[in-house]
Each structure stands twice: as C-alpha cells, then as structure tokens.
Write a protein that holds these residues in place. Structure first.
Motif, PDB file in Angstrom:
ATOM      1  N   GLN A   1       0.806  -1.215   0.000  1.00 59.62           N
ATOM      2  CA  GLN A   1       0.000   0.000   0.000  1.00 59.62           C
ATOM      3  C   GLN A   1       0.845   1.273   0.000  1.00 59.62           C
ATOM      4  OE1 GLN A   1      -3.390   0.126  -0.155  1.00 59.62           O
ATOM      5  NE2 GLN A   1      -3.289  -2.082  -0.467  1.00 59.62           N
ATOM      6  N   GLN A   2       2.148   1.151  -0.249  1.00 54.91           N
ATOM      7  CA  GLN A   2       3.046   2.303  -0.181  1.00 54.91           C
ATOM      8  C   GLN A   2       2.596   3.471  -1.051  1.00 54.91           C
ATOM      9  OE1 GLN A   2       7.180   1.655  -0.849  1.00 54.91           O
ATOM     10  NE2 GLN A   2       7.359   0.133   0.769  1.00 54.91           N
TER      11      GLN A   2
ATOM     12  N   ILE B   1       6.697  13.695   0.239  1.00 46.23           N
ATOM     13  CA  ILE B   1       7.255  12.350   0.365  1.00 46.23           C
ATOM     14  C   ILE B   1       7.236  11.677  -0.997  1.00 46.23           C
ATOM     15  CG2 ILE B   1       6.945  10.099   1.493  1.00 46.23           C
ATOM     16  CD1 ILE B   1       7.620  12.376   3.403  1.00 46.23           C
ATOM     17  N   ASN B   2       8.318  10.983  -1.332  1.00 44.22           N
ATOM     18  CA  ASN B   2       8.295  10.195  -2.568  1.00 44.22           C
ATOM     19  C   ASN B   2       8.564   8.722  -2.291  1.00 44.22           C
ATOM     20  OD1 ASN B   2      11.028  10.247  -2.014  1.00 44.22           O
ATOM     21  ND2 ASN B   2      11.652  10.798  -4.082  1.00 44.22           N
ATOM     22  N   GLN B   3       8.891   8.406  -1.045  1.00 46.17           N
ATOM     23  CA  GLN B   3       9.233   7.027  -0.717  1.00 46.17           C
ATOM     24  C   GLN B   3       8.879   6.743   0.744  1.00 46.17           C
ATOM     25  OE1 GLN B   3      13.357   6.307  -1.455  1.00 46.17           O
ATOM     26  NE2 GLN B   3      13.265   4.155  -0.905  1.00 46.17           N
ATOM     27  N   VAL B   4       8.573   5.472   1.019  1.00 48.08           N
ATOM     28  CA  VAL B   4       8.285   5.031   2.379  1.00 48.08           C
ATOM     29  C   VAL B   4       9.277   3.939   2.749  1.00 48.08           C
ATOM     30  CG1 VAL B   4       6.600   3.855   3.842  1.00 48.08           C
ATOM     31  CG2 VAL B   4       5.833   5.588   2.252  1.00 48.08           C
ATOM     32  N   LYS B   5       9.852   4.065   3.916  1.00 40.91           N
ATOM     33  CA  LYS B   5      10.733   3.030   4.449  1.00 40.91           C
ATOM     34  C   LYS B   5      10.001   2.410   5.637  1.00 40.91           C
ATOM     35  CE  LYS B   5      15.134   2.446   6.786  1.00 40.91           C
ATOM     36  NZ  LYS B   5      16.301   3.149   7.356  1.00 40.91           N
ATOM     37  N   ILE B   6       9.875   1.100   5.638  1.00 43.18           N
ATOM     38  CA  ILE B   6       9.126   0.397   6.689  1.00 43.18           C
ATOM     39  C   ILE B   6      10.113  -0.325   7.597  1.00 43.18           C
ATOM     40  CG2 ILE B   6       7.387  -1.355   7.166  1.00 43.18           C
ATOM     41  CD1 ILE B   6       6.311  -0.775   4.298  1.00 43.18           C
TER      42      ILE B   6
END
Length: 168
Positions: free
Chosen positions: A92-93, A109-114
């Motif tokens: 779902q990023q 934001i252009n990216q998600v780090k989990i």
C-alpha cells in the motif's frame, strides 16, 4: 502612540503543547504533532493500530553546498509497523505516499521506508473503579444533575467515580 498589548484570550493546552513539541519533533524527526494526530486518518483503518510515523528524512541538496538556488526534493518517510502487517503495508506504499502528500498539500514524500517494531504500547491492567455508594454517590449525582448531553453526563460520571473512588 498608544499601543496596547495583544490579548491572548483563552488558549487551549494542546496549542501550547504543540508549540513546545513541534520544534523538537521537526528538528529530530522532521515530523509534527499534526501529522501524528492525523495518522489514523492517513493510514486508514487497516493500518492505524499497527503503524506510526517515525521520521521524515530530507535529502541533502547539492545546491545548498554550492550556494545556488534551492531545488526541492521530496523526503523519505520511515514508518514503524508491527510484524507481518509490514508486508501488507509495503503493498500500500503508493496510496500512503499519496495520502501523506495530500495531508501536506505538496509532494513532501516520494518514498516510504518500513521498519518492523512494536507500535502499540503494552496495555496495563487498570482495575475498574468500584461503584460509589452512600453520600459519595449522592454527591456525584448532584454534581452532574444539570448536564444536558447524555454522553457528556456519562463521561463525567465515570470520571467522578474514578476520582471519588480513589479516596477510600
């Protein structure tokens, strides 16, 4: 010139707290209390309970070092997520990035780090207060008697029961 000091009027404690906390959060994590407070709506029902935003990492701009005009680059949002839910969150990023950018009103934001880690605090067992009896119960009933809203009256009764029940 007769200059009057501006009147502050009534200020909510949350505004004062946000004013104190936001600069620290912005400096250390790149986020603010508005983002934290709205996280349930941003993450949605599927991820509200098992995730929390940790920090936003903004890339260093080459133009800062060269002294040239600024060119904005979106950051990376680090999200803490519990266990196996991280796999579903990774799918779902794109939607999370869109919701975050919609919240900020620009492509922040252009990216998600989990990162996988526990999110929900361990629930401490709190015993329910004993029902009030006698004079304490009559006193509490008298205090909430004039309250019109049923939900507010019930909440104040619970609060009063907890407070007055401790004095025993």
């Amino acid at each position: 010139m007769n200059r009057k000091a501006p009147r502050r009027g009534i200020v909510q404690i949350s505004e004062v707290a946000n004013g104190l906390i936001d600069p620290v959060l912005a400096r250390r994590a790149g986020i603010n209390t508005m983002l934290l407070g709205s996280w349930d709506e941003i993450a949605g029902m599927d991820f509200a309970e098992c995730t929390r935003p940790e920090r936003i990492t903004w890339p260093r701009r080459a133009s800062e070092m060269a002294g040239e005009g600024e060119k904005y680059q979106p950051g990376v949002l680090t999200i803490a997520c519990e266990g196996a839910r991280a796999l579903f969150l990774s799918h779902q990023q794109g939607e999370i990035v869109q919701r975050i950018n919609g919240f900020f009103g620009f492509p922040a934001i252009n990216q998600v780090k989990i990162v996988q880690k526990p999110v929900t605090p361990q629930a401490r067992h709190r015993p329910k207060p004993r029902p009030l009896t006698g004079e304490a119960a009559r006193h509490l009933d008298g205090l909430v008697e004039g309250i019109e809203g049923d939900a507010l009256k019930a909440a104040l009764t619970r609060l009063g029961t907890a407070v007055l029940g401790r004095r025993r």
